[in-house]
Motif scaffolding. Structure first.
Motif, PDB file in Angstrom:
ATOM      1  N   TYR A   1      -2.161  -4.960  -6.436  1.00 25.36           N
ATOM      2  CA  TYR A   1      -3.547  -4.817  -5.991  1.00 25.36           C
ATOM      3  C   TYR A   1      -3.524  -4.490  -4.494  1.00 25.36           C
ATOM      4  O   TYR A   1      -2.905  -5.211  -3.712  1.00 25.36           O
ATOM      5  CB  TYR A   1      -4.344  -6.106  -6.229  1.00 25.36           C
ATOM      6  CG  TYR A   1      -4.507  -6.448  -7.682  1.00 25.36           C
ATOM      7  CD1 TYR A   1      -5.565  -5.930  -8.416  1.00 25.36           C
ATOM      8  CD2 TYR A   1      -3.595  -7.290  -8.325  1.00 25.36           C
ATOM      9  CE1 TYR A   1      -5.716  -6.249  -9.757  1.00 25.36           C
ATOM     10  CE2 TYR A   1      -3.732  -7.610  -9.661  1.00 25.36           C
ATOM     11  CZ  TYR A   1      -4.793  -7.085 -10.375  1.00 25.36           C
ATOM     12  OH  TYR A   1      -4.940  -7.393 -11.702  1.00 25.36           O
ATOM     13  N   HIS A   2      -4.207  -3.416  -4.120  1.00 30.24           N
ATOM     14  CA  HIS A   2      -4.154  -2.929  -2.748  1.00 30.24           C
ATOM     15  C   HIS A   2      -5.432  -3.317  -2.003  1.00 30.24           C
ATOM     16  O   HIS A   2      -6.542  -3.112  -2.494  1.00 30.24           O
ATOM     17  CB  HIS A   2      -3.999  -1.409  -2.726  1.00 30.24           C
ATOM     18  CG  HIS A   2      -2.661  -0.943  -3.231  1.00 30.24           C
ATOM     19  ND1 HIS A   2      -2.027   0.173  -2.733  1.00 30.24           N
ATOM     20  CD2 HIS A   2      -1.831  -1.446  -4.185  1.00 30.24           C
ATOM     21  CE1 HIS A   2      -0.872   0.349  -3.351  1.00 30.24           C
ATOM     22  NE2 HIS A   2      -0.743  -0.631  -4.250  1.00 30.24           N
ATOM     23  N   VAL A   3      -5.276  -3.880  -0.813  1.00 33.78           N
ATOM     24  CA  VAL A   3      -6.378  -4.174   0.107  1.00 33.78           C
ATOM     25  C   VAL A   3      -5.949  -3.666   1.473  1.00 33.78           C
ATOM     26  O   VAL A   3      -5.103  -4.279   2.136  1.00 33.78           O
ATOM     27  CB  VAL A   3      -6.705  -5.679   0.161  1.00 33.78           C
ATOM     28  CG1 VAL A   3      -7.818  -5.932   1.190  1.00 33.78           C
ATOM     29  CG2 VAL A   3      -7.121  -6.189  -1.198  1.00 33.78           C
ATOM     30  N   GLY A   4      -6.554  -2.535   1.858  1.00 33.76           N
ATOM     31  CA  GLY A   4      -6.124  -1.934   3.114  1.00 33.76           C
ATOM     32  C   GLY A   4      -4.681  -1.470   3.003  1.00 33.76           C
ATOM     33  O   GLY A   4      -4.300  -0.705   2.120  1.00 33.76           O
ATOM     34  N   GLY A   5      -3.798  -1.960   3.888  1.00 36.42           N
ATOM     35  CA  GLY A   5      -2.381  -1.623   3.819  1.00 36.42           C
ATOM     36  C   GLY A   5      -1.548  -2.693   3.166  1.00 36.42           C
ATOM     37  O   GLY A   5      -0.308  -2.571   3.143  1.00 36.42           O
ATOM     38  N   ASN A   6      -2.157  -3.726   2.651  1.00 39.29           N
ATOM     39  CA  ASN A   6      -1.426  -4.832   2.034  1.00 39.29           C
ATOM     40  C   ASN A   6      -1.485  -4.728   0.517  1.00 39.29           C
ATOM     41  O   ASN A   6      -2.416  -4.144  -0.056  1.00 39.29           O
ATOM     42  CB  ASN A   6      -1.996  -6.184   2.481  1.00 39.29           C
ATOM     43  CG  ASN A   6      -1.923  -6.360   3.983  1.00 39.29           C
ATOM     44  OD1 ASN A   6      -0.964  -5.925   4.615  1.00 39.29           O
ATOM     45  ND2 ASN A   6      -2.931  -7.004   4.556  1.00 39.29           N
ATOM     46  N   ARG A   7      -0.468  -5.328  -0.135  1.00 39.22           N
ATOM     47  CA  ARG A   7      -0.385  -5.333  -1.585  1.00 39.22           C
ATOM     48  C   ARG A   7      -0.277  -6.779  -2.074  1.00 39.22           C
ATOM     49  O   ARG A   7       0.381  -7.604  -1.443  1.00 39.22           O
ATOM     50  CB  ARG A   7       0.820  -4.526  -2.077  1.00 39.22           C
ATOM     51  CG  ARG A   7       0.775  -3.049  -1.684  1.00 39.22           C
ATOM     52  CD  ARG A   7       1.915  -2.280  -2.328  1.00 39.22           C
ATOM     53  NE  ARG A   7       3.222  -2.817  -1.972  1.00 39.22           N
ATOM     54  CZ  ARG A   7       4.368  -2.405  -2.513  1.00 39.22           C
ATOM     55  NH1 ARG A   7       4.339  -1.467  -3.447  1.00 39.22           N
ATOM     56  NH2 ARG A   7       5.517  -2.944  -2.139  1.00 39.22           N
ATOM     57  N   TYR A   8      -0.927  -7.045  -3.227  1.00 39.13           N
ATOM     58  CA  TYR A   8      -0.963  -8.405  -3.758  1.00 39.13           C
ATOM     59  C   TYR A   8      -0.712  -8.363  -5.259  1.00 39.13           C
ATOM     60  O   TYR A   8      -1.157  -7.444  -5.963  1.00 39.13           O
ATOM     61  CB  TYR A   8      -2.321  -9.066  -3.484  1.00 39.13           C
ATOM     62  CG  TYR A   8      -2.664  -9.157  -2.017  1.00 39.13           C
ATOM     63  CD1 TYR A   8      -2.305 -10.261  -1.266  1.00 39.13           C
ATOM     64  CD2 TYR A   8      -3.344  -8.122  -1.381  1.00 39.13           C
ATOM     65  CE1 TYR A   8      -2.610 -10.338   0.086  1.00 39.13           C
ATOM     66  CE2 TYR A   8      -3.658  -8.196  -0.034  1.00 39.13           C
ATOM     67  CZ  TYR A   8      -3.290  -9.305   0.692  1.00 39.13           C
ATOM     68  OH  TYR A   8      -3.587  -9.372   2.024  1.00 39.13           O
TER      69      TYR A   8
END
Length: 534
Positions: A122-129
């Motif tokens: 799951y992508h939020v901005g440049g981060n992945r979760y």
């Protein structure tokens, strides 16, 4: 001797009548007015109590905002917003019930749930979760912060105890002032006291409307919020419409493959067999040709039914009214059709309404055990309204049947709605309304009455006078402790009436400013160009 009065037309005495009828009418109107005033004053006290109860909520929300933006504890912001929205929802409901003014929810639609990308993250901005929990929380946080209705709710939360709550008890404030004036020992106070009391009674019936307008100005939906919700609804209905069209194409393909195509293949095989038998057994060949002719007629009838299911020819040639009348003739029920539609809507609209009426007739015949159906097609301004009423057993639940949900999706593509009233035992009334699908009969002219224009000018031109000199400046002078009273009216009154007068002037100025801005917005919206005549 019979009591009564003589009727001038017949010359007979009307028993029980008396010449005190006008007096009784005056007493009845006076009693009704007194009940209205008492109801307004009672409900006003309830609104004031809401403002008092709201003070601890203000402290909690301000503390959450301080910790959020001061110490970075952003996890406290969503609970504060949810708490504020629940309280403002209560305020909207009470204001709407009291004033009768509809107040829409002003919030933007919530964000969709996070979607896992192709890489499994799951992508939020440049981060992945890996988990959708944080992306969902982050999306709702942005939704709360970027929605202007959030900050309008909090502004209302702060100003309500000193504005809206006091506006609701304006008659009580005036009555208290009228009671206070005789204690000044001035002849002017003795004369002004009954006038102020009369003003309190006279202004009471208008307080609910003012309170509703004030609440709608701060807590109602703005044009931007309405457009945002409309865009979100159109995006959702576009997706549903594309899915419905895809399913319809698959149905047509399946019907062609299983029906007409199979018959044509069988006809080809039969003609081949007849070709082989035409020299050796002419009688058998003729029989095969006759069978082929019957199969061709059946295939042609099936193709016609398929074409009629896609778009009936009578709908394209004769319009919606005659197409629905043709449906009524084919129905096994007794169907009465009334059409008052001088203008034809666009073909997609006609098609959607036609199939909706066809589905409702089918449901009435199959499931409702109905005998009679009435269909009314008419226009309401630029809206098209269709009402289908049957005498069936009722108890229709749109959430249970996929057919009615399909109708709602089909109508939602045109911002249409399907409303069904179906009590157990019947009758069932289904109402279809599609807004802005018919040309306007008359262009809307940008106009405003002279009284509203004068009221707008007075409010915008003089709102500063009670708001600042008699309100805000007087409060500052009382806090500083300046003895110079000058022309500040609130400084001539002893406490607590001096403070009450300051708050009252501030409220008057705010009400005048909001009224002027509201009338100005109404005037600007009326200046938009009207649609051309059809």
């Amino acid at each position: 001797m019979t009591e009564g009065i003589t009727d001038r037309t017949s010359g007979q005495v009307v028993p029980g009548a008396s010449r005190s009828g006008p007096a009784r009418g005056v007493w009845r109107r006076s009693a009704d007015f007194a009940l209205v005033v008492l109801d307004v004053m009672g409900r006003g006290l309830m609104m004031f109590a809401l403002g008092v109860v709201q003070i601890p909520l203000i402290v909690i929300v301000l503390l959450c905002l301080l910790l959020t933006f001061g110490l970075g504890l952003v996890f406290l912001f969503p609970p504060a917003v949810r708490l504020t929205r629940r309280w403002t929802a209560v305020a909207r409901r009470h204001a709407q019930q009291w004033s009768g003014i509809e107040i829409e929810d002003p919030y933007n639609p919530p964000p969709p749930p996070p979607v896992r990308q192709r890489d499994g993250w799951y992508h939020v901005g440049g981060n992945r979760y890996r988990s959708p929990r944080y992306p969902a929380w982050h999306g709702r946080l942005n939704w709360y912060m970027k929605d202007e209705a959030t900050w309008r709710d909090m502004a209302w939360l702060l100003v309500y105890p000193i504005t809206g709550a006091l506006l609701a008890v304006l008659p009580w404030i005036l009555l208290g002032f009228a009671v206070y004036l005789p204690t000044l020992g001035s002849p002017l106070g003795l004369v002004a006291a009954p006038l102020v009391a009369a003003a309190a009674v006279a202004v009471a019936p208008y307080v609910p409307n003012l309170y509703g307008l004030w609440t709608r100005a701060l807590l109602g939906a703005t044009m931007r919020a309405r457009l945002t919700r409309q865009v979100a609804r159109l995006a959702r209905t576009r997706t549903e419409t594309v899915d419905a069209q895809t399913a319809e194409l698959h149905r047509i393909e399946r019907d062609l493959h299983d029906g007409a195509q199979a018959r044509l293949v069988a006809m080809g095989m039969t003609l081949g067999a007849a070709e082989q038998l035409v020299d050796t057994d002419p009688a058998a060949a003729k029989a095969l040709l006759a069978r082929t002719r019957e199969a061709s007629q059946e295939a042609l009838a099936e193709l016609r039914r398929l074409v009629r299911g896609i778009h009936p020819p009578v709908l394209a040639e004769r319009g919606l009214g005659d197409a629905v009348r043709a449906l009524a003739l084919d129905s096994p029920l007794r169907v009465a059709v009334e059409v008052d539609l001088p203008d034809r809507p666009e073909p997609p609209v006609e098609s959607a309404v036609y199939f909706a009426v066809s589905e409702l007739l089918t449901n009435a015949a199959r499931h409702a055990d109905a005998h009679e159906v009435s269909i009314d097609i008419s226009r309401r301004g630029t809206a098209l309204r269709v009402t289908v009423t049957d005498d069936g057993v009722g108890g229709v639940d749109p959430s249970r049947g996929s057919g009615l949900r399909g109708l709602e999706r089909r109508l939602a593509a045109f911002d249409g709605v399907l409303a069904i009233h179906s009590p157990v035992g019947g009758p069932t009334v289904a109402t279809i309304e599609l807004p802005n699908v018919l040309p306007a009969t008359e262009p809307v002219k940008p106009s405003m009455s002279r009284g509203k224009t004068m009221l707008m000018g007075v409010c915008l031109g003089l709102a500063w006078l009670p708001l600042f000199p008699q309100g805000v400046v007087a409060v500052i002078l009382k806090i500083i402790g300046i003895d110079e009273k000058s022309w500040f009216l609130a400084l001539h009154l002893p406490d607590p009436f001096g403070w009450a007068a300051c708050i009252l002037f501030i409220n008057i100025g705010l009400v005048m400013l909001i009224t002027g801005l509201y009338l100005s917005a109404c005037y600007e919206s009326s200046k938009r160009p009207a649609p051309p005549d059809s």
